[in-house]
Design a protein around this motif. Structure first.
Motif, PDB file in Angstrom:
ATOM      1  N   HIS A   1       0.702  -1.255  -0.175  1.00  0.00           N
ATOM      2  CA  HIS A   1      -0.085  -0.167  -0.037  1.00  0.00           C
ATOM      3  C   HIS A   1       0.803   1.251  -0.030  1.00  0.00           C
ATOM      4  O   HIS A   1       0.512   2.346  -0.712  1.00  0.00           O
ATOM      5  CB  HIS A   1      -0.980   0.031   1.358  1.00  0.00           C
TER       6      HIS A   1
ATOM      7  N   HIS B   1       0.344   4.225  -2.503  1.00  0.00           N
ATOM      8  CA  HIS B   1       0.183   5.461  -2.198  1.00  0.00           C
ATOM      9  C   HIS B   1       1.001   6.712  -2.719  1.00  0.00           C
ATOM     10  O   HIS B   1       0.719   7.694  -3.329  1.00  0.00           O
ATOM     11  CB  HIS B   1       0.116   5.665  -0.641  1.00  0.00           C
TER      12      HIS B   1
ATOM     13  N   TRP C   1       0.026   6.845  -6.327  1.00  0.00           N
ATOM     14  CA  TRP C   1      -1.293   7.556  -6.268  1.00  0.00           C
ATOM     15  C   TRP C   1      -1.084   9.202  -6.415  1.00  0.00           C
ATOM     16  O   TRP C   1      -1.491  10.023  -6.998  1.00  0.00           O
ATOM     17  CB  TRP C   1      -2.008   7.403  -5.007  1.00  0.00           C
TER      18      TRP C   1
ATOM     19  N   ARG D   1      -2.378   6.860 -11.322  1.00  0.00           N
ATOM     20  CA  ARG D   1      -3.294   6.197 -10.407  1.00  0.00           C
ATOM     21  C   ARG D   1      -3.935   4.787 -11.138  1.00  0.00           C
ATOM     22  O   ARG D   1      -4.142   3.925 -10.310  1.00  0.00           O
ATOM     23  CB  ARG D   1      -4.661   7.351 -10.377  1.00  0.00           C
TER      24      ARG D   1
ATOM     25  N   TYR E   1      -4.060   1.622  -8.740  1.00  0.00           N
ATOM     26  CA  TYR E   1      -5.190   0.850  -8.510  1.00  0.00           C
ATOM     27  C   TYR E   1      -4.795  -0.554  -8.775  1.00  0.00           C
ATOM     28  O   TYR E   1      -5.384  -1.758  -8.258  1.00  0.00           O
ATOM     29  CB  TYR E   1      -6.408   1.269  -9.641  1.00  0.00           C
TER      30      TYR E   1
ATOM     31  N   GLN F   1      -3.184  -1.972  -5.668  1.00  0.00           N
ATOM     32  CA  GLN F   1      -4.315  -2.447  -4.824  1.00  0.00           C
ATOM     33  C   GLN F   1      -5.156  -3.529  -5.074  1.00  0.00           C
ATOM     34  O   GLN F   1      -5.413  -4.144  -4.161  1.00  0.00           O
ATOM     35  CB  GLN F   1      -5.451  -1.171  -4.811  1.00  0.00           C
TER      36      GLN F   1
ATOM     37  N   ASP G   1      -7.900  -5.107   1.240  1.00  0.00           N
ATOM     38  CA  ASP G   1      -8.346  -4.080   0.241  1.00  0.00           C
ATOM     39  C   ASP G   1      -8.183  -2.675   0.822  1.00  0.00           C
ATOM     40  O   ASP G   1      -9.061  -2.134   1.853  1.00  0.00           O
ATOM     41  CB  ASP G   1      -9.727  -4.292  -0.047  1.00  0.00           C
TER      42      ASP G   1
ATOM     43  N   HIS H   1      -7.488   1.292  -0.193  1.00  0.00           N
ATOM     44  CA  HIS H   1      -7.517   2.252  -1.258  1.00  0.00           C
ATOM     45  C   HIS H   1      -6.105   2.942  -1.337  1.00  0.00           C
ATOM     46  O   HIS H   1      -5.549   3.303  -0.156  1.00  0.00           O
ATOM     47  CB  HIS H   1      -8.623   3.172  -1.154  1.00  0.00           C
TER      48      HIS H   1
ATOM     49  N   GLY I   1     -10.889   2.531   3.261  1.00  0.00           N
ATOM     50  CA  GLY I   1     -11.303   3.465   2.086  1.00  0.00           C
ATOM     51  C   GLY I   1     -10.686   4.550   1.908  1.00  0.00           C
ATOM     52  O   GLY I   1      -9.548   4.954   2.736  1.00  0.00           O
ATOM     53  N   GLU I   2     -10.729   5.180   0.882  1.00  0.00           N
ATOM     54  CA  GLU I   2      -9.814   6.218   0.015  1.00  0.00           C
ATOM     55  C   GLU I   2      -9.561   7.408   1.167  1.00  0.00           C
ATOM     56  O   GLU I   2      -8.383   7.765   1.139  1.00  0.00           O
ATOM     57  CB  GLU I   2     -10.648   6.706  -1.130  1.00  0.00           C
TER      58      GLU I   2
END
Length: 259
Positions: free
Chosen positions: A123, A127, A130, A135, A139, A142, A152, A154, A174-175
């Motif tokens: 992650h 990140h 990102w 992106r 993804y 991810q 999972d 984001h 979450g995001e």
């Protein structure tokens, strides 16, 4: 005897990478089991430093038909060179896992075998990508982490250092989640939204909090510093610092004043 003090952290949570790596190599390269010796060699003993080993590990774990192991390893290595703070975060996460998890006997075990730690480092790379504007690639990582580990996260989520994810299966983050330093999560935790808002819609987890197995923390709320959320709780409102909350909906059963 487990020694939690010889690799102490500075006030900025920057571990001594040389000391950490020397200890990991000592643990791995001293293995006498011939059936596992090659695993230690390929992942630890054959590498010059922690960053090289981390890039190789994630490249091996996340490869698929679309992206080869050398390509992924190179991508991770480039990301670590661009943002060296990721390396210190990964090392700090190993130390936190060793300190908090009684099932963790040494420093090599989370590196090689704990998918919560491995997913967290993947992650951190996603990140970084990102925020570079890459992106689709973020993804993809991810998605691979979800497929590989059942976790999972984001790529937009902001996760602090010295974070531990115990077991890891079923974690969803979450995001717009913000997780500060020294937080512990257990399996099947959801840090999610309620489906009713756009923008900042996920929780803020403050320093030192612990979220128990199966807990759901939903919406743009705050879990206060050093708060504890009981297993299977559903949290829909702010929880103050140093509180213990349990149940569905979660209720405060204890409020411990800070020392």
């Amino acid at each position: 005897m487990r020694d939690h003090h010889s690799l102490s952290l500075s006030s900025t949570y920057d571990p001594d990478l040389d000391a950490l790596w020397a200890r990991m190599q000592s643990e791995a390269c001293g293995c006498s089991d011939t059936l596992i010796r090659d695993l230690f060699a390929v992942n630890i003993c054959d590498h010059a430093d922690f960053a090289s080993a981390l890039a190789s590990l994630l490249g091996t774990k996340l490869t698929d038909r679309a992206m080869t192991e050398p390509t992924l390893t190179r991508l991770v290595a480039e990301s670590l060179a661009d943002e060296p703070a990721i390396i210190f975060s990964a090392a700090a996460d190993i130390l936190a896992t060793f300190e908090r998890d009684p099932a963790c006997p040494d420093l090599t075990t989370p590196f090689l075998f704990f998918k919560g730690w491995q997913a967290l480092q993947a992650h951190r790379i996603a990140h970084h990508l990102w925020h570079q504007g890459r992106r689709p690639l973020a993804y993809h990582l991810q998605s691979r982490v979800n497929e590989r580990f059942g976790i999972d996260i984001h790529p937009g989520a902001q996760l602090g250092r010295r974070m531990s994810i115990d077991h890891g299966t079923g974690i969803v983050i979450g995001e717009t989640t913000i997780v500060e330093d020294n937080v512990s999560l257990f399996q099947n935790v959801t840090l999610g939204g309620t489906g009713k808002k756009k923008g900042d819609r996920h929780p803020i987890i403050r320093h030192g909090a612990m979220i128990g197995a199966g807990a759901k923390v939903l919406g743009r709320l705050e879990i206060g510093a050093h708060a504890r959320i009981g297993a299977a709780s559903v949290v829909l409102e702010d929880i103050p610092p140093h509180a213990t909350a349990v149940g569905n909906p979660a209720r405060i059963i204890k409020l411990t004043p800070p020392e």
